[in-house]
Every structure is written in structure tokens, then in C-alpha cells.
Write an enzyme that holds these catalytic residues in place. Sequence first.
Site, PDB file in Angstrom:
ATOM      1  N   GLU A 115      36.602  47.719  41.780  1.00  0.00           N
ATOM      2  CA  GLU A 115      36.428  48.050  42.939  1.00  0.00           C
ATOM      3  C   GLU A 115      36.928  49.421  42.413  1.00  0.00           C
ATOM      4  O   GLU A 115      35.835  49.986  43.513  1.00  0.00           O
ATOM      5  CB  GLU A 115      37.112  47.390  44.382  1.00  0.00           C
ATOM      6  N   GLU A 135      38.398  37.302  42.440  1.00  0.00           N
ATOM      7  CA  GLU A 135      38.708  37.412  43.787  1.00  0.00           C
ATOM      8  C   GLU A 135      38.680  35.647  44.123  1.00  0.00           C
ATOM      9  O   GLU A 135      39.247  35.181  45.430  1.00  0.00           O
ATOM     10  CB  GLU A 135      38.668  37.837  44.636  1.00  0.00           C
TER      11      GLU A 135
END
Length: 724
Positions: A115, A135
Site C-alpha cells: 500500500e 489482510e
Amino acid sequence: MAKSRVSFEVGIDGVAIITIFNPPVNSLAPPLIAGLKERFNEAIRRSDVKAIVVTGDGGKFSGGFDINVFQKVHDTGDVSLMPDVSVDLMVNTIEDAQKPAVAAIEGLALGGGLELAMACHARIATSKAQLGLPELTLGIIPGFGGTQRLPRLVGLSKALELMLLSKPITSEEGKKLGLVDAIVSSEELLSVSRQWATEIANRSKPWIRSLHRTDKIGSLSEAREVLKKARQQAKQTTPNMPQHLACLDVIEEGVVHGGYNGVLKEAEVFKELVLLETSKGLVHVFFAQRATSKVPGVTDVGLKPRHVKKAAIIGGGLMGSGIATALILNDIYVLVKEINPEYLAKGIKMIEANIGGLVTRRKLTQDKANKAISLVKGVLDYSEFKDVDMVIEAVIEKVPLKQTIFSEIEKVCPPHCILATNTSTIDLNIVGEKTKSQDRIIGAHFFSPAHVMPLLEIVRTEKTSSQIILDLMTVGKIIKKVPVVVGNCTGFAVNRTFFPYAQGAQLLAHLGVDVFRIDRVISNFGLPMGPFQLQDLTGYGVAIAVGREFSNAFPDRIFRTPLVDLLIKDGRNGKNNGKGYYLYEKGSKPKPDPSVLPIIEDSRRLVNLMPGGKPLSVTDKEIVEMILFPVVNEACRVMDEGIVVRASDLDVASVLGMSFPSYRGGIVFWADLVGPSHIYGSLKKWSEVYGNFYKPSRLLEERVKRGMPLSAPASASSPSKSRL
């Protein structure tokens, strides 16, 4: 240990190099995130800096956000421990800055690491770097803008695949998809990244803010159709896990209302998910799995593991061939011994079929398959055992046969050789009682199919040496299993804990509850199949043999029923002959067999347990509790007797060995969420009606009286601590 930090260095080219130092994987702990913000702001302020490159030290970009923070949030319930990253750092400080940033990726960029890279204006990577957003495996969603930027960089369908399946890709695939701008060697990584950043600053390369892109999203109607299909699939495949649907909702918010609104929604939903029991359970399993590698008196006394280069498997049946497959796949030479040429040929054929299956499913290349097959040799005697480092006996569960084998191999194997048995229930002291090498006797309990199931239950006796335990733990890790060291008793830790599972189901069936409803309810709870379908799968012979072992060991808390005998008498043997509680036809799913119901009715009449002859009325919740609370109760006995090092080992073993749903955190963790006092009260009530099968254990009663969780460490006065 090296101190974590973020370094800053400006070259004569005017490019600032920001480097993350936090070994082993440069995880983004809150102080590192603050350090990144500080360094980026410094670069933006300074007039001698025209562009920025961010990278990670030690050949790794970043493995993502520091998972220890999730544990702190779960312990305290304080979500403010999570730093504001998605807007404050990723959007305001990096992406919308007046100076371009390039991510120089080596080794891995996972989770928050990827990210961070996606917030930069370009990504340069080395070959074979791992990129992914895993995640969802922790019960959350990407929280640093990943749900918005990944679809804009690689397209919506591919982004959904990467996020919903937590599937990493290599930098090569990333380049094809548009996630990576260039692939270079490690030596060139920084120089090319600096050059790229300079060219963006000079406007000779495009300055791309990925959050602003829409070209790969498609039209609104197309995007909504893709998301609709993904929702339908998520409802089918992950019905008890909220993070999948939440992830899709957040992605849709960005598609409909723009990337920035999507980022705001992502941050809000992330904070809701991190407090849910799903995230608590999955994060607990993550840490519990890592804790299994610490065994007091074994891993903390300075011993060094001895390398196992050559192993022997005695018995080439289903388990023996599976174990041999696991070993040869990881470059360990294997002898498979059988009693005659016919059985030996069958065993080798099964190993070849296991390897062939992996090739067919594209999990193994043909070259690697050929190499693995070349590492196995069939033998009919012990003449080649003189230089083996490990023997695993995997014959049928007959005590005299096992005792004979261990007496024989002790004489022919070298003195350092691990002497292991794959027995699933028989006491190891009995298996090895006729040998002089009891310090080398150990249980290597694999779960079927052995080359697929991830758990290796390592069973030690009071005499097993620490060196042998460490050696077998090392083998387990080499063959990509999770080794859990347990003490010796009938059924060891896993099968002992779960022996009441089938019993509880049988008891309910004899109280008049429909067996197919029981299976449905347990499947909905999250186990891959219910107890009756599981009995069909394992075969009734196994059910009788295992039942006999437990009946002899724990006669005071066994529920006895003639049902399995009646099924066998009717010519049924589950999946083995296509007919059990269910009907099994090739190429189709098992179908409930209505013709089994009269047999169940006969068994009910013989046992005569139904109150007033009428079926018991129970809710789905009560079905789950009447089957799983006795399992929790037995887990308490296992902990009380010191069979496991820590409660979390039992959680890992239940998830990896018995497929207890990982999002519930394992059997003990789940019990603590449900509440020990509720479990104790229910068992006490049922024991007064149905007898000792439900009688609460000493540890459960003690923990409830003291208001302690079941997972709390056992007291020093544990009665049978010597088992470990």
C-alpha cells in the site's frame, strides 16, 4: 537486535533516499510510520530535494503493518492505537505531495508495504519480489488505501482475486498487470529508481497518482456486475467471515463516489472489523502458530538440530505413502519398506499418484516431480537401514506388530536415528516398551492426507531426549508442517481432545435429533463437514478401533451405542463402499440416504434415551453446544494433565489437525469467547440428565470459580506436568 528507524540521505542528483530499517521484514510499526511521515515532510521542505525514493533495508521492502498492534487493540479494545495512515500519510504526505516518490521494491511488499508502494508515483522492483494484500487472512481489509489503489492499477477483477484470496504475485506478473513499472537487478534497483524519480520530476515520465485513475475500473455498470458476482461467491465460500463482503462494499464506495471517498470509507470499516471476534480469532491463530516453535527444555537449552538426509518409512499404505511424499518433495531421500512385492508396488504407485496429482493441479513442475520420484526406493528388508537418520513406522494399529518392528529397527539403525511411530492413539510407552532405546522413541503423528494436512503432532514420552524432539521439529519445518509438541496419553492432544465430538453427535442422534440436521448445523458453524459425514469418510472400522481405545482409557465418560455395528450389519461402510449415512457416487456430492433412518431408529430403541420416547427439541445453537462443549471439557483435561505446553498449542492443533474454523481462533480461544461459566453451567445441567459424558472437568470448574480464562497458563501444581 538492530533498532528500528527510518534513514534519510540526499544524493548529488537531488533525490532523497528514505530507507526503512526494522528487521526481519521491515514491518511498519507506529514509530516507523511516524518516521516515514517526518522524512517525507523533510524531503518536501528541503530545496535541495527534487524527488524521493523509498526503499527497505536488508533486501526487503516491507512485510506490512506490525501485527503486534492488532494484538494490543484486541487486548485493550482501544482502536485509537491504530495510526491514521491512509489519509494523513498515503494521500496527503506522499501521493498529493509536490515532489514525486518512487518505491524501490526488493524481496517483498506485502500488506501495508504494498500500500505504501502504491501511494508512490511509480514502482521499480527486482525479479521475483512478492507483492500482495493478505489482510483478509487476519479478519480485516487493507487499511492504507489498498482497496482503492489496487483496482485502479491492475483492474477490478484481478484486484478482487488478489485481495479476496489473499494471493501474492511476483513482480513479473505485477509488471504485466501494471502494478510494477520496471523490473531490474538488485544492483541497479536504487540507480534506476533515482533516475525514474528524476524523470518524473522533470516531466519526462508521467506523474501518476493512482488514486485518481479510473481507466482500468471499467464502466459503472460493468464494475457493479463484477462486484455482484464476487458478493455471491463470498456468501457461498466465506459465509461466517464479514471481511470479504466489507471489502467489496468499500471497493464499491470508491468506484461509485471516487477514490478519496473510498479511502475514507476504508478507514472507517477497517476500525470496525479490527474489533470483531473474527479478527481476534485469526490474529490469535497467527501468533499461536509461531509460539509452537518454542518448547521449554528443547529449544532453549542450546541444542543444535541434526540434519535428516535419509529416512525410512515402514508401511506403504495411505499414511506411509503420504508421509513419504511429504519427505521427497523436500529433498529427503526415502526408503519405503513393505512386507511383500505386491504391497510395495501399491505403495510406490500411491506415492507416484500423489506427486502426479500435484503436477495436474499445477502445484509442481514435471522436473521437480521427476526429481522427487527419484528420491524414493522400495525395499523388503532392513539391509539399507544402517545409515538412515529417521524411521517412521506407519503400519496398522496393532500393538504386538509395532513392538516387534521397534525391537528390529533398534538393532539395525544408527544410534542417532529418530525412531518414530505414526500411531494416532496408542500409548508410546507401550509401543516402545520392548526396546532399550526409549530415549529415541517419539510420535510423529501426521494427519491424512499426510502430504497435504499442515499439522505434525510430535509426541514425547517422559524418556524421549530433547535432541530427538528438536530433530523431529526441524524435519517438520523442512517439510513445511507446523510441529506441535505434546505429551503422551491415549489419543495424544488432538484426537484425545476431539474424541467427544463424534460421541456428542451420537448422543444427540439418540435423543431424536435428525443426523442430517446435526451435520448441517456443524457445517454452518464452520467445520468442513459434520460428524456423521466425517464418520462416513474415515470408515466405520476406524470408528470402532478408535472407540475401543478411548473406551478402555476413559470408561467413565463414554457414550456407548450400537449404531455403527447396525450400519455395518446392513452392509454400509461409508464412503469406502459408497453407502453410509450418505450415498456416494463418483462425480457428485454426497446425498443424505433416507434408507438409513430406520437403522438409526432401531439404535434409538435399543439405547432408549429419548425423554418419554419423544425426540428432544433443540435449537441450532444448542446442537453446536452439546457437541462442542464436551470437546472444550476434554481440552481442559488435556491442559490440566500437562499434555500441551500452552493452551494456544491446542488452538493451533484444532485448526490445522481437525479443521476447526481458524476465524474462531481454535477450540480454547473460542471457549473463552463463549464464556467458561456458560460452558460449565450447561455441562453441569446436562450431566444431571444424561450422565458423566457431560460432567465438568476439574480445571473448568476451578477456572470458573476463580473467574479465570481457560487459556490462562496452568498452575505450577499441575498434577501431570511430567508428561511434557
